[in-house]
Design a protein around this motif. Structure first.
Motif: not given
Length: 771
Positions: A410-419, A439-447
């Motif tokens: 993921n690109q935002a572990p803080t948000i993962v934690s909140w969710l 395995g690739g991000g490009f913004g996709r793994r911020a979702d």
């Protein structure tokens, strides 16, 4: 881990503190190290210490590093590695300040903690009027995230400061033990040496006692003249494991008793799941659990493949009040009307929100008053684009004993934690986020959709971990897409044969609003300006040379999931701006490179980068002709994420239709290339991503259903199709810029301009197709 007490507990420690050694012992004390805020982050970091391995005897100095008795330095990297080499780069910052032996420096993923918040990313993403406020908000939220090419820029001060602090503490203990002036000590490859007495020892021997000291006053980091590691390219820390298969990605997670979930979404890009119908009346017997979400359905069992096959027998019925029918030709027509000034009768779209992002002089009046022969207009458009990360979307979650564990690239572990905390009804302290390689991000793994699904599935498995995996078809058909955008551009020439006015109208959605709405609909009510809408257009460097300049944006809310895509708004605005500049140069019968230099006369930093690219590409040397085709060369320049990149693309057009890439030459000014070889690699990586979009990328809608499904109809540039790359680094000494995304924006218009040079055909919409 509790912070060690600052009360002296040993004779050595008392001697250091009472002697006021921090001030009088010879250490350089600075008034600032990039700002007092950064130093406070280091001081505050002692409130949170890295967990240590007692078996290894590790000593934590702060939130960023710990040192073992054998002098192994473990660096906590608070950003996520998706191939951009950030584990190596941030470890280099620490190793440089410590003068550590690079072979003994080991990066590890930092845990989730507000101390690691990415202040730079949030401030950079705010419009100018909101930057100050966003700086305050970012400090409060402490959002740990990777994006916006900010990882090194955000770490530049605090991680160097943390290492400089630890170095000072190590030297002070050694000086006190050896009864020598601290200013006479040196460190080289983790060895502290006192030349006069001949004493030396690995700094790991002093780590335990040094870590008990309070953080010293602000320590001056090394000047560039003393750098030994920065500015070089040591071996990347991640390459061996990635090359041998040892590296762990999210999809590689395996846990005892783990179950697997396959997911199927409704066919519509926006709508509600209204019914689930099994073709044989019921689910197969190997389906242990069924989970129904707002617009998706999952089955859980002991095998992912079995669950994926089970989904072939289920029909999902979609509908709901938010189900809106939209097709790509329809959207193109609506954009055209919006760009022509229409605000009403745009169903299924609402009235656009119009804003002027930049204006000086009076561009509209000047253009209107100019003779038609002295004007030029052009329209451009780009389609929706998927991210197409090589690792499919996946997430593993376990809810057991009041604790939650989430394993996800993921690109935002803080948000993962909140969710996770919200989904399980627990405190964030009871959530642990494990972030493996991406395995690739490009913004996709911020979702976060796959994270929500994994948490929902984990609620029904009785404490067993469950891994949710999307098929490639689900990912292509249900991505958070780079938006489709269109624009119209107008310009007027002045009496001297130069550019007197420029007017740029853009129609498209707000990616930031769309992302926030998907994350939390309650936060998406307001419509503050989204800088990504016009980045690279409203702030184009050419505006400084044009007396009358205006950039407007019509914000259109679309019933399509959208998200951040590599280089965000720059990915299309650079195509618009640099293609139009080329058209103007052609209309004025001027060399495209020299015409750009004219417009950049007041911004010498840009001109220097443009010159470097043109020189390296031998702009004035004709391309060798080919049999059965024509050759062409194009140029473009763009600033994004505080870095400037100019690119020259050479192409062949064979048989009038086939486009063959020959060479891409880039020049980049990112302030200073801290790891030159990785800079070159990232420029090429971003360019390949951009060239793929330019030649192959297109997501189309038919009645709100995505028509593409896999790599057979959403292709990627192959190795055989890739061009030769050459990159020149221009070290200007300006503030650091980003690297991961900046090689993408100018490569697309440079290619379009090269195709025009070869074929005489101006391609104004992507992907580029010659007919």
């Amino acid at each position: 881990m509790k912070t060690p007490s600052t009360n002296p507990k040993s004779s050595l420690r008392r001697r250091i503190l009472i002697g006021s050694a921090w001030v009088g012992g010879g250490l350089a004390v600075a008034a600032s190290i990039g700002g007092t805020l950064a130093w406070r982050r280091v001081a505050n970091a002692q409130k949170y210490m890295l967990p240590v391995d007692n078996a290894k005897g590790e000593s934590a100095f702060n939130a960023w590093l710990k040192i073992a008795p054998d002098s192994t330095v473990t660096v906590a990297v608070p950003r996520q590695d998706m191939g951009q080499g950030i584990y190596t780069m941030l470890a280099m910052l620490v190793a440089e300040e410590l003068d550590a032996d690079w072979s003994k420096v080991k990066p590890e993923q930092a845990p989730v903690n507000p101390i690691y918040g990415n202040l730079t990313m949030l401030v950079d993403g705010a419009p100018p009027a909101m930057k100050s406020m966003m700086g305050v908000i970012s400090k409060v939220l402490g959002v740990q995230a990777t994006g916006g090419s900010t990882s090194t820029r955000d770490a530049w001060v605090p991680m160097r400061a943390a290492a400089a602090s630890a170095r000072a503490m190590l030297l002070m203990v050694a000086a006190t033990k050896w009864s020598v002036p601290v200013g006479e000590l040196t460190i080289a490859k983790s060895i502290i040496t006192h030349a006069k007495s001949g004493k030396s020892a690995p700094f790991g021997e002093f780590a335990k006692e040094a870590a008990m000291l309070p953080v010293p006053p602000v320590i001056t980091p090394k000047p560039q003249s003393e750098w030994k590691l920065l500015g070089t390219s040591p071996k990347r820390t991640d390459v061996p494991d990635k090359s041998t298969g040892k590296a762990q990605f999210g999809i590689d997670v395996r846990l005892d008793g783990m179950l697997y979930a396959a997911v199927k979404h409704i066919d519509l890009v926006q709508g509600e799941l209204q019914a689930v119908r099994w073709k044989k009346g019921a689910a197969p017997k190997n389906v242990m659990h069924e989970v129904r979400g707002p617009d998706w359905f999952a089955v859980i069992g002991k095998s992912y493949w079995e669950m994926q096959q089970a989904l072939q027998d289920v029909e999902l019925v979609a509908g709901g009040a938010n189900a809106v029918m939209l097709s790509s030709p329809q959207l193109s027509n609506l954009y055209e009307r919006i760009l022509n000034g229409e605000d009403e009768g745009l169903k299924p779209l609402a009235k656009p929100l119009r804003r002027t992002f930049e204006s000086k002089g009076n561009a509209l009046r000047t253009i209107a008053a100019t003779d038609l022969k002295q004007r030029i207009e052009a329209s451009y458009s780009v389609p929706f684009l998927a991210h197409a990360t090589m690792e499919p979307m996946n997430c593993t979650a376990q809810i057991a004993g009041g604790k939650v564990d989430v394993w996800v690239g993921n690109q935002a572990p803080t948000i993962v934690s909140w969710l996770a905390a919200s989904a399980a009804g627990v405190s964030s302290d009871d959530v642990k986020v494990h972030t493996p390689y991406l395995g690739g991000g490009f913004g996709r793994r911020a979702d976060m959709e796959v994270v929500r699904q994994a948490l929902a599935c984990a609620k029904v498995t009785g404490g067993k971990p469950v891994q949710v995996i999307w098929s490639r078809e689900e990912d292509v058909k249900h991505d958070a897409y780079r938006p489709a955008v269109a624009c119209k551009m107008s310009a007027a020439f002045d009496e001297a044969g130069g550019l007197g006015a420029w007017y740029h109208r853009i129609a498209g959605p707000s990616v930031t609003k769309a992302y926030v709405k998907r994350l939390n609909p309650m936060l998406a009510g307001d419509d503050p300006p989204d800088k990504t809408n016009c980045e690279g257009a409203a702030d184009a460097p050419y505006r400084l040379a044009i007396a009358n300049f205006q950039c407007d944006h019509a914000q259109v809310d679309l019933p399509v999931p959208m998200g951040y895509w590599r280089s965000v708004g720059h990915s299309f605005n650079a195509f618009f701006v640099e293609s139009f500049v080329d058209e103007i140069a052609h209309a004025l019968k001027k060399d495209p490179y020299l015409f750009r230099l004219e417009l950049l006369k007041d911004v010498p930093r840009f001109a220097k980068v443009l010159d470097a690219a043109a020189s390296a590409a031998k702009w004035n040397t004709p391309l060798a002709p080919i049999a059965g085709g024509k050759v062409g060369r194009g140029i473009a320049i763009a600033e994004s994420f505080k870095s400037i990149v100019a690119q020259v693309v050479d192409v062949e057009v064979i048989g009038g239709k086939q486009i063959k890439l020959r060479r891409v030459v880039s020049a980049v000014d990112c302030g200073f290339a801290l790891d030159p070889e990785n800079v070159k690699a990232q420029i090429a990586s971003a360019a390949i991503y951009g060239l793929t979009a330019a030649l192959k990328g297109k997501i189309t809608l038919k009645e709100s259903q995505v028509e593409q499904s896999n790599f057979n109809d959403y292709g990627l540039l192959s190795l055989a199709e890739a061009p030769e790359f050459g990159t020149v680094i221009v070290n200007s000494g300006e503030a650091l810029g980003g690297i991961g995304e900046v090689g993408l924006p100018p490569v697309i218009p440079a290619l379009a301009n090269a195709i025009f040079s070869a074929s005489g055909k101006r391609l104004r919409e992507m992907p580029f197709v010659l007919v």
